[in-house]
Design a protein around this motif. Structure first.
Motif, PDB file in Angstrom:
ATOM      1  N   GLU A   1       0.933  -1.240   0.054  1.00  0.00           N
ATOM      2  CA  GLU A   1      -0.280  -0.012  -0.046  1.00  0.00           C
ATOM      3  C   GLU A   1       0.910   1.285  -0.016  1.00  0.00           C
ATOM      4  O   GLU A   1       1.817   1.267   0.388  1.00  0.00           O
ATOM      5  CB  GLU A   1      -0.994  -0.048   1.412  1.00  0.00           C
ATOM      6  CG  GLU A   1      -1.942  -1.303   1.203  1.00  0.00           C
ATOM      7  CD  GLU A   1      -2.837  -1.029   2.359  1.00  0.00           C
ATOM      8  OE1 GLU A   1      -3.994  -1.493   2.245  1.00  0.00           O
ATOM      9  OE2 GLU A   1      -2.538  -0.446   3.478  1.00  0.00           O
ATOM     10  N   GLY A   2       0.262   2.188  -0.499  1.00  0.00           N
ATOM     11  CA  GLY A   2       0.979   3.535  -0.693  1.00  0.00           C
ATOM     12  C   GLY A   2       1.191   4.051  -2.136  1.00  0.00           C
ATOM     13  O   GLY A   2       1.790   5.254  -2.177  1.00  0.00           O
ATOM     14  N   GLY A   3       1.149   3.189  -2.910  1.00  0.00           N
ATOM     15  CA  GLY A   3       0.925   3.396  -4.404  1.00  0.00           C
ATOM     16  C   GLY A   3       2.377   3.622  -5.115  1.00  0.00           C
ATOM     17  O   GLY A   3       2.487   3.779  -6.500  1.00  0.00           O
ATOM     18  N   ASP A   4       3.361   3.019  -4.447  1.00  0.00           N
ATOM     19  CA  ASP A   4       4.766   2.795  -5.016  1.00  0.00           C
ATOM     20  C   ASP A   4       4.691   1.603  -5.931  1.00  0.00           C
ATOM     21  O   ASP A   4       5.740   1.503  -6.759  1.00  0.00           O
ATOM     22  CB  ASP A   4       5.881   2.714  -4.184  1.00  0.00           C
ATOM     23  CG  ASP A   4       5.778   1.551  -3.226  1.00  0.00           C
ATOM     24  OD1 ASP A   4       4.702   1.158  -2.880  1.00  0.00           O
ATOM     25  OD2 ASP A   4       6.748   1.165  -2.743  1.00  0.00           O
ATOM     26  N   VAL A   5       3.716   0.795  -6.040  1.00  0.00           N
ATOM     27  CA  VAL A   5       3.775  -0.650  -6.644  1.00  0.00           C
ATOM     28  C   VAL A   5       2.129  -0.949  -6.891  1.00  0.00           C
ATOM     29  O   VAL A   5       1.447  -0.484  -6.160  1.00  0.00           O
ATOM     30  CB  VAL A   5       4.352  -1.909  -6.095  1.00  0.00           C
ATOM     31  CG1 VAL A   5       3.883  -3.184  -6.676  1.00  0.00           C
ATOM     32  CG2 VAL A   5       5.825  -1.803  -5.641  1.00  0.00           C
ATOM     33  N   HIS A   6       2.033  -0.994  -8.191  1.00  0.00           N
ATOM     34  CA  HIS A   6       0.641  -1.470  -8.825  1.00  0.00           C
ATOM     35  C   HIS A   6       0.553  -2.854  -9.267  1.00  0.00           C
ATOM     36  O   HIS A   6       1.127  -3.219 -10.041  1.00  0.00           O
ATOM     37  CB  HIS A   6       0.219  -0.500  -9.881  1.00  0.00           C
ATOM     38  CG  HIS A   6      -1.278  -0.440 -10.234  1.00  0.00           C
ATOM     39  ND1 HIS A   6      -2.385  -0.067  -9.433  1.00  0.00           N
ATOM     40  CD2 HIS A   6      -1.800  -0.957 -11.307  1.00  0.00           C
ATOM     41  CE1 HIS A   6      -3.348  -0.312 -10.045  1.00  0.00           C
ATOM     42  NE2 HIS A   6      -3.151  -0.940 -11.106  1.00  0.00           N
ATOM     43  N   ILE A   7      -0.472  -3.502  -8.534  1.00  0.00           N
ATOM     44  CA  ILE A   7      -0.678  -4.828  -8.934  1.00  0.00           C
ATOM     45  C   ILE A   7      -2.303  -4.949  -9.269  1.00  0.00           C
ATOM     46  O   ILE A   7      -3.214  -4.434  -8.796  1.00  0.00           O
ATOM     47  CB  ILE A   7      -0.531  -5.575  -7.639  1.00  0.00           C
ATOM     48  CG1 ILE A   7       0.880  -5.629  -6.873  1.00  0.00           C
ATOM     49  CG2 ILE A   7      -0.737  -7.232  -8.157  1.00  0.00           C
ATOM     50  CD1 ILE A   7       0.845  -6.122  -5.692  1.00  0.00           C
ATOM     51  N   VAL A   8      -2.265  -5.388 -10.614  1.00  0.00           N
ATOM     52  CA  VAL A   8      -3.788  -5.641 -11.086  1.00  0.00           C
ATOM     53  C   VAL A   8      -3.950  -6.960 -10.907  1.00  0.00           C
ATOM     54  O   VAL A   8      -3.188  -8.128 -10.984  1.00  0.00           O
ATOM     55  CB  VAL A   8      -3.887  -5.511 -12.517  1.00  0.00           C
ATOM     56  CG1 VAL A   8      -5.087  -5.937 -13.328  1.00  0.00           C
ATOM     57  CG2 VAL A   8      -3.362  -3.997 -12.998  1.00  0.00           C
ATOM     58  N   GLY A   9      -5.248  -7.562 -10.310  1.00  0.00           N
ATOM     59  CA  GLY A   9      -5.511  -8.810 -10.176  1.00  0.00           C
ATOM     60  C   GLY A   9      -6.685  -9.396 -10.951  1.00  0.00           C
ATOM     61  O   GLY A   9      -7.283  -8.591 -11.668  1.00  0.00           O
ATOM     62  N   SER A  10      -6.820 -10.742 -11.242  1.00  0.00           N
ATOM     63  CA  SER A  10      -7.481 -11.454 -11.908  1.00  0.00           C
ATOM     64  C   SER A  10      -7.993 -12.729 -11.514  1.00  0.00           C
ATOM     65  O   SER A  10      -7.053 -13.539 -10.658  1.00  0.00           O
ATOM     66  CB  SER A  10      -7.149 -11.463 -13.530  1.00  0.00           C
ATOM     67  OG  SER A  10      -6.052 -12.774 -13.587  1.00  0.00           O
ATOM     68  N   ASP A  11      -9.354 -13.106 -11.501  1.00  0.00           N
ATOM     69  CA  ASP A  11      -9.553 -14.484 -10.999  1.00  0.00           C
ATOM     70  C   ASP A  11     -10.750 -15.010 -11.971  1.00  0.00           C
ATOM     71  O   ASP A  11     -11.556 -14.170 -12.619  1.00  0.00           O
ATOM     72  CB  ASP A  11     -10.311 -14.245  -9.574  1.00  0.00           C
ATOM     73  CG  ASP A  11     -10.419 -15.530  -8.932  1.00  0.00           C
ATOM     74  OD1 ASP A  11      -9.419 -15.867  -8.098  1.00  0.00           O
ATOM     75  OD2 ASP A  11     -11.162 -16.402  -9.227  1.00  0.00           O
TER      76      ASP A  11
END
Length: 295
Positions: free
Chosen positions: A117-127
């Motif tokens: 959290e904090g915006g320094d890494v962005h992760i996109v999830g899928s399921d």
């Protein structure tokens, strides 16, 4: 880099009543099985093994024993999956650099999407489960419904990919290798990494009791208690019509990985093993593109 070996006991303790171990003597998961006519004591025609049944129509088999099950148990399943596993959290915090873009394929309720959290890494999830994607979306995460064998992401778009407790639900080796190939296609060639977790065959110390001699293809029960969300009172065992309510059992397909098998499959998919290990009933691997991969 070394990581702390953490326990997954929190998730397992929450799910203990739901995931019931199979009885070795009554398992329908042997390589061959026969039904018995109890009135006469005679065996009827042998029934196909789980592996044979899955091979006849993998997509249909997975629809019945994976996808529809998770749709049915999504809310209950999510309630038992709220704490990130220590090793995976360490990977995200220690190995993933600021500014990275990542994917979580099979993200479930999104419990790993907020680790950085904090915006320094962005992760996109899928399921594959719309219901689980809905739960993750309600928590504010960037998620999409997608099959692991038909990912919508651009090639080489990510710095890293997580795939936790997903590939063991693929019912044939060809599909498992293809799923790994799809993960590798998503990460950049120059240093991109995938972290994959699967259930281990070697679980003799766990409550499930599987070991190297057990069948690798299993149907694992998930029990939904009839009164899961109720306080117990005298009327809990009957519905509004006065009929007795019963627990519902769903059977999920798992391929239990033997030691070294995950690494073999990753190499067969064109990948390179960077690091691998065992943690609390799971085999894991961190992999990247093979030496021949080009940017």
């Amino acid at each position: 880099m070394s990581y702390p070996t953490g326990s997954h006991d929190t998730d397992r303790a929450e799910a203990k009543a739901a995931e019931q171990p199979s009885s070795p003597s009554l398992s329908a998961n042997a390589n061959t099985s026969a039904s018995v006519d109890t009135s006469s004591g005679s065996s009827t025609r042998p029934q196909p093994s789980i592996r044979d049944a899955a091979a006849q129509s993998p997509e249909t088999y997975e629809d019945e024993h994976v996808h529809s099950v998770y749709e049915s148990i999504a809310s209950h399943f999510s309630s038992t999956r709220y704490k990130p596993w220590p090793f995976i959290a360490s990977f995200l915090r220690e190995r993933v650099t600021s500014g990275s873009i990542g994917l979580d394929v099979g993200c479930g309720n999104g419990k790993y999407l907020g680790v950085r959290e904090g915006g320094d890494v962005h992760i996109v999830g899928s399921d594959r489960s719309p219901s689980l994607v809905g739960i993750a979306r309600e928590r504010g995460f960037d998620v999409a419904v997608a099959d692991g064998l038909a990912l919508p992401f651009r090639a080489r778009c990510a710095d890293f990919v997580l795939c936790i407790a997903v590939i063991h639900h693929m019912s044939t080796r060809e599909r498992r290798i293809d799923a790994l190939r799809k993960l590798l296609a998503c990460v950049r060639a120059d240093g991109g990494q995938v972290l994959v977790y699967v259930w281990a065959l070697e679980q003799s110390s766990s409550r499930r009791g599987w070991d190297a001699n057990s069948a690798q293809d299993q149907l694992v029960p998930w029990v939904m208690k009839a009164n899961q969300n109720k306080k117990k009172d005298k009327d809990d065992d009957r519905d509004s019509g006065g009929n007795a309510v019963v627990d519902t059992t769903y059977e999920r397909f798992y391929h239990l990985y033997r030691e070294g098998e995950l690494e073999e499959d990753l190499r067969a998919a064109g990948g390179r093993v960077i690091e691998s290990g065992y943690e609390r009933d799971n085999w894991w691997v961190i992999g990247g593109h093979g030496e021949e991969a080009k940017p």
